[in-house]
Scaffold this motif. Structure first.
Motif, PDB file in Angstrom:
ATOM      1  N   LEU A  43      22.057  22.903 -18.275  1.00  0.00           N
ATOM      2  CA  LEU A  43      21.452  22.638 -19.575  1.00  0.00           C
ATOM      3  C   LEU A  43      20.662  23.844 -20.068  1.00  0.00           C
ATOM      4  O   LEU A  43      20.724  24.211 -21.257  1.00  0.00           O
ATOM      5  CB  LEU A  43      20.544  21.411 -19.478  1.00  0.00           C
ATOM      6  N   ILE A  44      19.916  24.469 -19.178  1.00  0.00           N
ATOM      7  CA  ILE A  44      19.143  25.664 -19.542  1.00  0.00           C
ATOM      8  C   ILE A  44      20.080  26.785 -19.984  1.00  0.00           C
ATOM      9  O   ILE A  44      19.840  27.463 -20.989  1.00  0.00           O
ATOM     10  CB  ILE A  44      18.266  26.112 -18.360  1.00  0.00           C
ATOM     11  N   TRP A  45      21.173  26.967 -19.268  1.00  0.00           N
ATOM     12  CA  TRP A  45      22.100  28.040 -19.606  1.00  0.00           C
ATOM     13  C   TRP A  45      22.800  27.770 -20.941  1.00  0.00           C
ATOM     14  O   TRP A  45      23.059  28.688 -21.710  1.00  0.00           O
ATOM     15  CB  TRP A  45      23.129  28.212 -18.496  1.00  0.00           C
ATOM     16  N   ALA A  46      23.093  26.517 -21.229  1.00  0.00           N
ATOM     17  CA  ALA A  46      23.776  26.182 -22.480  1.00  0.00           C
ATOM     18  C   ALA A  46      22.882  26.402 -23.694  1.00  0.00           C
ATOM     19  O   ALA A  46      23.371  26.767 -24.770  1.00  0.00           O
ATOM     20  CB  ALA A  46      24.258  24.728 -22.443  1.00  0.00           C
ATOM     21  N   ILE A  47      21.577  26.196 -23.550  1.00  0.00           N
ATOM     22  CA  ILE A  47      20.675  26.277 -24.706  1.00  0.00           C
ATOM     23  C   ILE A  47      20.044  27.659 -24.846  1.00  0.00           C
ATOM     24  O   ILE A  47      20.057  28.260 -25.925  1.00  0.00           O
ATOM     25  CB  ILE A  47      19.575  25.194 -24.605  1.00  0.00           C
ATOM     26  N   THR A  48      19.486  28.195 -23.775  1.00  0.00           N
ATOM     27  CA  THR A  48      18.702  29.431 -23.897  1.00  0.00           C
ATOM     28  C   THR A  48      19.212  30.586 -23.044  1.00  0.00           C
ATOM     29  O   THR A  48      18.806  31.726 -23.277  1.00  0.00           O
ATOM     30  CB  THR A  48      17.233  29.178 -23.493  1.00  0.00           C
ATOM     31  N   LYS A  49      20.056  30.304 -22.044  1.00  0.00           N
ATOM     32  CA  LYS A  49      20.471  31.330 -21.071  1.00  0.00           C
ATOM     33  C   LYS A  49      19.264  32.008 -20.413  1.00  0.00           C
ATOM     34  O   LYS A  49      19.300  33.185 -20.064  1.00  0.00           O
ATOM     35  CB  LYS A  49      21.380  32.368 -21.723  1.00  0.00           C
ATOM     36  N   GLY A  50      18.181  31.253 -20.292  1.00  0.00           N
ATOM     37  CA  GLY A  50      16.979  31.782 -19.665  1.00  0.00           C
ATOM     38  C   GLY A  50      16.046  32.508 -20.607  1.00  0.00           C
ATOM     39  O   GLY A  50      14.975  32.949 -20.198  1.00  0.00           O
ATOM     40  N   GLY A  51      16.423  32.649 -21.860  1.00  0.00           N
ATOM     41  CA  GLY A  51      15.624  33.409 -22.814  1.00  0.00           C
ATOM     42  C   GLY A  51      14.661  32.521 -23.591  1.00  0.00           C
ATOM     43  O   GLY A  51      14.552  31.320 -23.334  1.00  0.00           O
ATOM     44  N   SER A  85      28.763  15.027 -21.478  1.00  0.00           N
ATOM     45  CA  SER A  85      28.704  16.245 -20.670  1.00  0.00           C
ATOM     46  C   SER A  85      27.394  16.994 -20.912  1.00  0.00           C
ATOM     47  O   SER A  85      26.913  17.083 -22.050  1.00  0.00           O
ATOM     48  CB  SER A  85      29.889  17.148 -21.014  1.00  0.00           C
ATOM     49  N   THR A  86      26.834  17.538 -19.844  1.00  0.00           N
ATOM     50  CA  THR A  86      25.578  18.285 -19.967  1.00  0.00           C
ATOM     51  C   THR A  86      25.740  19.496 -20.870  1.00  0.00           C
ATOM     52  O   THR A  86      24.856  19.793 -21.692  1.00  0.00           O
ATOM     53  CB  THR A  86      25.088  18.728 -18.573  1.00  0.00           C
ATOM     54  N   ILE A  87      26.858  20.196 -20.738  1.00  0.00           N
ATOM     55  CA  ILE A  87      27.102  21.344 -21.608  1.00  0.00           C
ATOM     56  C   ILE A  87      27.231  20.891 -23.054  1.00  0.00           C
ATOM     57  O   ILE A  87      26.700  21.544 -23.972  1.00  0.00           O
ATOM     58  CB  ILE A  87      28.374  22.091 -21.164  1.00  0.00           C
ATOM     59  N   GLY A  88      27.908  19.764 -23.275  1.00  0.00           N
ATOM     60  CA  GLY A  88      28.011  19.234 -24.631  1.00  0.00           C
ATOM     61  C   GLY A  88      26.665  18.877 -25.226  1.00  0.00           C
ATOM     62  O   GLY A  88      26.390  19.157 -26.398  1.00  0.00           O
ATOM     63  N   VAL A  89      25.802  18.276 -24.404  1.00  0.00           N
ATOM     64  CA  VAL A  89      24.449  17.954 -24.864  1.00  0.00           C
ATOM     65  C   VAL A  89      23.690  19.226 -25.207  1.00  0.00           C
ATOM     66  O   VAL A  89      22.992  19.309 -26.232  1.00  0.00           O
ATOM     67  CB  VAL A  89      23.704  17.142 -23.786  1.00  0.00           C
ATOM     68  N   GLY A  90      23.814  20.237 -24.353  1.00  0.00           N
ATOM     69  CA  GLY A  90      23.111  21.492 -24.605  1.00  0.00           C
ATOM     70  C   GLY A  90      23.551  22.141 -25.908  1.00  0.00           C
ATOM     71  O   GLY A  90      22.713  22.589 -26.709  1.00  0.00           O
ATOM     72  N   LEU A  91      24.857  22.200 -26.151  1.00  0.00           N
ATOM     73  CA  LEU A  91      25.357  22.814 -27.385  1.00  0.00           C
ATOM     74  C   LEU A  91      24.970  21.994 -28.618  1.00  0.00           C
ATOM     75  O   LEU A  91      24.655  22.552 -29.678  1.00  0.00           O
ATOM     76  CB  LEU A  91      26.879  22.955 -27.309  1.00  0.00           C
TER      77      LEU A  91
END
Length: 311
Positions: free
Chosen positions: A250-258, A135-141
């Protein structure tokens, strides 16, 4: 009588062939196949055409769930007047082109390696493709934990060797490229698989003839492999570029844009505007994203397909 009976077989059977052709054409005009298009057409209208036209309309309004006010192009003007929104617009291009270019290059390199006579080839293929299944969210976390500046395993290993320990996703100058690197790690398996299919489809006689002529590895790659995997290259470019320009999860899971807005892309900006209640502005962002992706992909797809047709 004699002349008629001596007619060649092709002449005797010609009317029957014309009847068959006429029956086939008549069958193609039958209304029966038309019914197969109706369910797909209804789904297309309900889930794509109607929402698309509705988005264009609502992008010209200031709306909520209970009211709407037509304001023309004000949402688009406001979108490009906000620095953080313009930053997200710029980041979208950087992210999309960096990830797609890296997937093309790395995917082709890995495909060449994994179609060659190497030890453990089947296992290595599975390893390369495994991130695609997660899962992309799983990869991000997962990567957010691994790249944590203070407690992450990556910085722990770097610190053990006395190397610098950067803030992978907390440094404004590194956050966007860090997420792009994770995206490349996850998506390169698909690119590799497509290139492998293209390489395996090349007739082996070409390689044998090249070796018989004394061609080296680079010459074989440049004159045989690279031109004949152009259809696979076009597919990888189109898929990865569309995915990069539309990337959000993926961006939202890791940085939320920050940190701040330094790793925001159009999709994350749109989501933030929805969260803040600026529905008209976020809808305008959706329209801009649609126009940007279409404006880029239509000429790219045309150019790649035309080059493929010339082969």
């Amino acid at each position: 009588m004699t002349t008629a009976s001596a007619a060649p077989p092709a002449t005797r059977h010609a009317p029957r062939r014309r009847e068959t052709a006429g029956a086939t054409k008549k069958g193609m005009r039958s209304p029966y196949p038309t019914w197969f298009y109706i369910p797909a057409a209804i789904l297309f209208l309900v889930f794509f055409a109607v929402p698309t036209f509705a988005s264009f309309y609502f992008s010209l309004t200031r709306w909520t769930l209970f009211s709407q006010e037509f304001i023309g192009l004000d949402n688009f003007v406001m979108f490009f007047q906000q620095p953080q929104l313009v930053q997200g617009f710029t980041n979208t291009f950087i992210y999309g082109f960096v990830t797609s270019a890296a997937k093309v290059v790395l995917g082709l390199a890995l495909a060449l390696l994994l179609t060659g006579p190497i030890l453990g080839r089947g296992y290595l293929r599975a390893v390369v493709f495994f991130p695609v299944l997660v899962s992309t969210i799983g990869v991000g976390l997962l990567w957010k934990a691994l790249l944590d500046p203070f407690h992450g395993m990556v910085n722990g290993v770097l610190g053990a060797f006395g190397l610098p320990q950067p803030g992978w996703y907390t440094d404004p100058n590194m956050a966007l490229l860090t997420v792009a690197g994770v995206d490349i790690w996850k998506g390169v398996g698909i690119a590799t698989l497509i290139f492998m299919a293209g390489i395996v489809a090349i007739p082996q006689e070409y390689f044998e003839a090249a070796r018989a002529d004394g061609a080296g590895a680079w010459s074989v790659f440049r004159n045989i492999t690279l031109p004949l995997v152009r259809p696979a290259t076009a597919t990888v470019i189109i898929l990865s570029l569309i995915g990069g320009l539309r990337s959000f999860d993926l961006i939202w899971a890791i940085t939320k844009g920050g940190p701040g807005f330094t790793s925001d892309v159009i999709a994350s900006v749109i989501y933030k505007q929805y969260q803040a209640g600026f529905f008209g502005l976020s809808t305008a962002g959706n329209v801009i994203l649609f126009i940007v992706v279409t404006a880029i992909m239509v000429p790219v797809s045309y150019f790649l397909n035309r080059r493929e047709a010339e082969l």
